[in-house]
Scaffold this motif. Structure first.
Motif, PDB file in Angstrom:
ATOM      1  N   TYR A 120     -21.930   6.812  -7.567  1.00 26.08           N
ATOM      2  CA  TYR A 120     -21.121   6.820  -6.351  1.00 26.08           C
ATOM      3  C   TYR A 120     -20.894   8.254  -5.901  1.00 26.08           C
ATOM      4  O   TYR A 120     -20.829   9.174  -6.710  1.00 26.08           O
ATOM      5  CB  TYR A 120     -19.780   6.116  -6.583  1.00 26.08           C
ATOM      6  N   ASP A 121     -20.750   8.435  -4.589  1.00 22.13           N
ATOM      7  CA  ASP A 121     -20.522   9.765  -4.030  1.00 22.13           C
ATOM      8  C   ASP A 121     -19.081  10.231  -4.180  1.00 22.13           C
ATOM      9  O   ASP A 121     -18.809  11.431  -4.164  1.00 22.13           O
ATOM     10  CB  ASP A 121     -20.876   9.788  -2.537  1.00 22.13           C
ATOM     11  N   GLY A 122     -18.169   9.287  -4.275  1.00 17.70           N
ATOM     12  CA  GLY A 122     -16.768   9.669  -4.324  1.00 17.70           C
ATOM     13  C   GLY A 122     -15.922   8.694  -5.110  1.00 17.70           C
ATOM     14  O   GLY A 122     -16.287   7.533  -5.311  1.00 17.70           O
ATOM     15  N   LEU A 123     -14.793   9.202  -5.539  1.00  9.12           N
ATOM     16  CA  LEU A 123     -13.802   8.421  -6.272  1.00  9.12           C
ATOM     17  C   LEU A 123     -12.436   8.884  -5.803  1.00  9.12           C
ATOM     18  O   LEU A 123     -12.170  10.090  -5.737  1.00  9.12           O
ATOM     19  CB  LEU A 123     -13.941   8.664  -7.781  1.00  9.12           C
ATOM     20  N   LEU A 169     -16.045   2.041   0.911  1.00 10.70           N
ATOM     21  CA  LEU A 169     -15.402   1.688  -0.365  1.00 10.70           C
ATOM     22  C   LEU A 169     -16.032   0.409  -0.897  1.00 10.70           C
ATOM     23  O   LEU A 169     -16.059  -0.600  -0.201  1.00 10.70           O
ATOM     24  CB  LEU A 169     -13.904   1.473  -0.167  1.00 10.70           C
ATOM     25  N   GLU A 170     -16.521   0.450  -2.124  1.00 10.69           N
ATOM     26  CA  GLU A 170     -17.187  -0.728  -2.693  1.00 10.69           C
ATOM     27  C   GLU A 170     -16.374  -1.424  -3.773  1.00 10.69           C
ATOM     28  O   GLU A 170     -16.476  -2.628  -3.941  1.00 10.69           O
ATOM     29  CB  GLU A 170     -18.547  -0.333  -3.256  1.00 10.69           C
ATOM     30  N   ILE A 171     -15.608  -0.657  -4.532  1.00  8.49           N
ATOM     31  CA  ILE A 171     -14.840  -1.238  -5.641  1.00  8.49           C
ATOM     32  C   ILE A 171     -13.423  -0.690  -5.599  1.00  8.49           C
ATOM     33  O   ILE A 171     -13.217   0.502  -5.402  1.00  8.49           O
ATOM     34  CB  ILE A 171     -15.450  -0.875  -7.014  1.00  8.49           C
ATOM     35  N   ALA A 172     -12.461  -1.563  -5.817  1.00  3.66           N
ATOM     36  CA  ALA A 172     -11.073  -1.177  -6.048  1.00  3.66           C
ATOM     37  C   ALA A 172     -10.709  -1.729  -7.424  1.00  3.66           C
ATOM     38  O   ALA A 172     -10.514  -2.930  -7.583  1.00  3.66           O
ATOM     39  CB  ALA A 172     -10.160  -1.745  -4.980  1.00  3.66           C
ATOM     40  N   ASP A 181     -19.183  10.294   2.483  1.00  2.00           N
ATOM     41  CA  ASP A 181     -18.175  11.341   2.421  1.00  2.00           C
ATOM     42  C   ASP A 181     -16.806  10.720   2.171  1.00  2.00           C
ATOM     43  O   ASP A 181     -16.275  10.000   3.021  1.00  2.00           O
ATOM     44  CB  ASP A 181     -18.172  12.136   3.728  1.00  2.00           C
ATOM     45  N   VAL A 182     -16.257  10.994   1.011  1.00  2.00           N
ATOM     46  CA  VAL A 182     -14.985  10.390   0.631  1.00  2.00           C
ATOM     47  C   VAL A 182     -13.882  10.743   1.622  1.00  2.00           C
ATOM     48  O   VAL A 182     -12.968   9.953   1.855  1.00  2.00           O
ATOM     49  CB  VAL A 182     -14.594  10.778  -0.821  1.00  2.00           C
ATOM     50  N   ARG A 183     -13.971  11.894   2.254  1.00  2.00           N
ATOM     51  CA  ARG A 183     -12.938  12.294   3.221  1.00  2.00           C
ATOM     52  C   ARG A 183     -12.870  11.343   4.412  1.00  2.00           C
ATOM     53  O   ARG A 183     -11.813  11.176   5.006  1.00  2.00           O
ATOM     54  CB  ARG A 183     -13.176  13.732   3.682  1.00  2.00           C
ATOM     55  N   GLU A 184     -13.989  10.715   4.737  1.00  2.00           N
ATOM     56  CA  GLU A 184     -13.989   9.767   5.853  1.00  2.00           C
ATOM     57  C   GLU A 184     -13.281   8.461   5.493  1.00  2.00           C
ATOM     58  O   GLU A 184     -12.882   7.705   6.382  1.00  2.00           O
ATOM     59  CB  GLU A 184     -15.418   9.495   6.298  1.00  2.00           C
ATOM     60  N   THR A 185     -13.152   8.166   4.210  1.00  2.00           N
ATOM     61  CA  THR A 185     -12.498   6.930   3.792  1.00  2.00           C
ATOM     62  C   THR A 185     -10.996   7.091   3.607  1.00  2.00           C
ATOM     63  O   THR A 185     -10.283   6.101   3.541  1.00  2.00           O
ATOM     64  CB  THR A 185     -13.084   6.416   2.458  1.00  2.00           C
ATOM     65  N   LEU A 186     -10.516   8.327   3.520  1.00  2.00           N
ATOM     66  CA  LEU A 186      -9.106   8.542   3.206  1.00  2.00           C
ATOM     67  C   LEU A 186      -8.138   7.897   4.186  1.00  2.00           C
ATOM     68  O   LEU A 186      -7.123   7.345   3.755  1.00  2.00           O
ATOM     69  CB  LEU A 186      -8.815  10.033   3.049  1.00  2.00           C
ATOM     70  N   PRO A 187      -8.396   7.920   5.484  1.00  2.00           N
ATOM     71  CA  PRO A 187      -7.440   7.251   6.379  1.00  2.00           C
ATOM     72  C   PRO A 187      -7.256   5.769   6.056  1.00  2.00           C
ATOM     73  O   PRO A 187      -6.179   5.216   6.259  1.00  2.00           O
ATOM     74  CB  PRO A 187      -8.056   7.450   7.767  1.00  2.00           C
ATOM     75  N   ARG A 188      -8.269   5.117   5.550  1.00  2.00           N
ATOM     76  CA  ARG A 188      -8.150   3.698   5.171  1.00  2.00           C
ATOM     77  C   ARG A 188      -7.202   3.508   3.995  1.00  2.00           C
ATOM     78  O   ARG A 188      -6.667   2.428   3.794  1.00  2.00           O
ATOM     79  CB  ARG A 188      -9.509   3.143   4.757  1.00  2.00           C
ATOM     80  N   LEU A 189      -7.055   4.537   3.175  1.00  2.00           N
ATOM     81  CA  LEU A 189      -6.293   4.409   1.937  1.00  2.00           C
ATOM     82  C   LEU A 189      -4.826   4.782   2.074  1.00  2.00           C
ATOM     83  O   LEU A 189      -4.121   4.839   1.075  1.00  2.00           O
ATOM     84  CB  LEU A 189      -6.942   5.260   0.840  1.00  2.00           C
ATOM     85  N   SER A 204      -1.123   9.767  -4.435  1.00  2.00           N
ATOM     86  CA  SER A 204      -2.572   9.840  -4.417  1.00  2.00           C
ATOM     87  C   SER A 204      -3.043  11.146  -4.992  1.00  2.00           C
ATOM     88  O   SER A 204      -2.415  12.181  -4.818  1.00  2.00           O
ATOM     89  CB  SER A 204      -3.072   9.703  -2.983  1.00  2.00           C
ATOM     90  N   ALA A 205      -4.175  11.124  -5.682  1.00  2.00           N
ATOM     91  CA  ALA A 205      -4.744  12.337  -6.264  1.00  2.00           C
ATOM     92  C   ALA A 205      -5.309  13.257  -5.209  1.00  2.00           C
ATOM     93  O   ALA A 205      -5.610  14.397  -5.492  1.00  2.00           O
ATOM     94  CB  ALA A 205      -5.815  11.970  -7.278  1.00  2.00           C
ATOM     95  N   VAL A 206      -5.469  12.810  -4.002  1.00  2.00           N
ATOM     96  CA  VAL A 206      -6.007  13.647  -2.938  1.00  2.00           C
ATOM     97  C   VAL A 206      -4.985  13.930  -1.855  1.00  2.00           C
ATOM     98  O   VAL A 206      -5.287  14.603  -0.897  1.00  2.00           O
ATOM     99  CB  VAL A 206      -7.283  13.011  -2.314  1.00  2.00           C
ATOM    100  N   GLY A 207      -3.779  13.453  -1.982  1.00  2.00           N
ATOM    101  CA  GLY A 207      -2.742  13.667  -0.983  1.00  2.00           C
ATOM    102  C   GLY A 207      -2.828  12.663   0.138  1.00  2.00           C
ATOM    103  O   GLY A 207      -3.732  11.851   0.204  1.00  2.00           O
TER     104      GLY A 207
END
Length: 181
Positions: A77-80, A114-117, A156-164, A176-179
């Protein structure tokens, strides 16, 4: 969970086979780490932000034929993204995970990178086990109300952050570990 959240650049995650925790941690890894540090072979210059053994509660998947969470670390995976929920009002992490899985995760994962939660809660006794470590292990484990979710994604994990961002997750506090996005 880790303060400051941007202090490090590495994450180490590995799975331990179910029902092998005692064999792996109590019988082998904890004594081995202690021996390494006692013999000058540890890494005292490394700071642990959060080193805790978690128990797997379950996983939600985007796809009908998903990469199983047991293979996620090998998949490339590209991101976590790691997100922690602190359930309130005496709720257990497993109950919160079930609510999120039923009410929020299907929409969150649909049509996303996002594929797995995967949902986790600290293994009972982790705060006590960490007291005997030869180095500081960072933030404490928490209790049965702590829910950690690992989101595996492509792109790019940064593109998924708004969803989270979880303003709708009631009955919990979120870190969150990324803020916050």
């Amino acid at each position: 969970m880790a303060a400051p959240y941007d202090a490090g650049s590495y994450v180490a995650i590995y799975w331990v086979e179910q029902d092998r925790h005692t064999e792996h941690f109590d019988d082998w890894s904890r004594p081995q780490v202690k021996w390494l540090y006692e013999n000058g072979r540890g890494f005292p210059e490394r700071t642990h932000a959060h080193t805790v053994l978690y128990d797997h509660l379950g996983a939600a998947y985007r796809d009908d034929d998903p990469v199983p969470v047991a293979l996620a670390l090998d998949h490339g995976y590209d991101g976590l993204v790691a997100v922690w929920f602190d359930a309130r009002d005496g709720r257990a992490a497993a109950d919160l995970a079930a609510d999120l899985d039923a009410e929020h995760l299907p929409a969150l994962l649909k049509d996303s990178a996002l594929e797995i939660a995967a949902s986790w809660t600290p293994h009972p006794g982790e705060d006590e086990a960490g007291k005997n470590a030869p180095m500081p292990l960072g933030t404490r484990a928490g209790g049965p109300q702590l829910l950690a979710q690992l989101f595996f994604c492509h792109g790019d994990v940064r593109e998924t952050l708004p969803r989270l961002w979880w303003p709708h997750a009631v009955g919990c506090r979120v870190a969150s570990a990324v803020g916050q996005p």
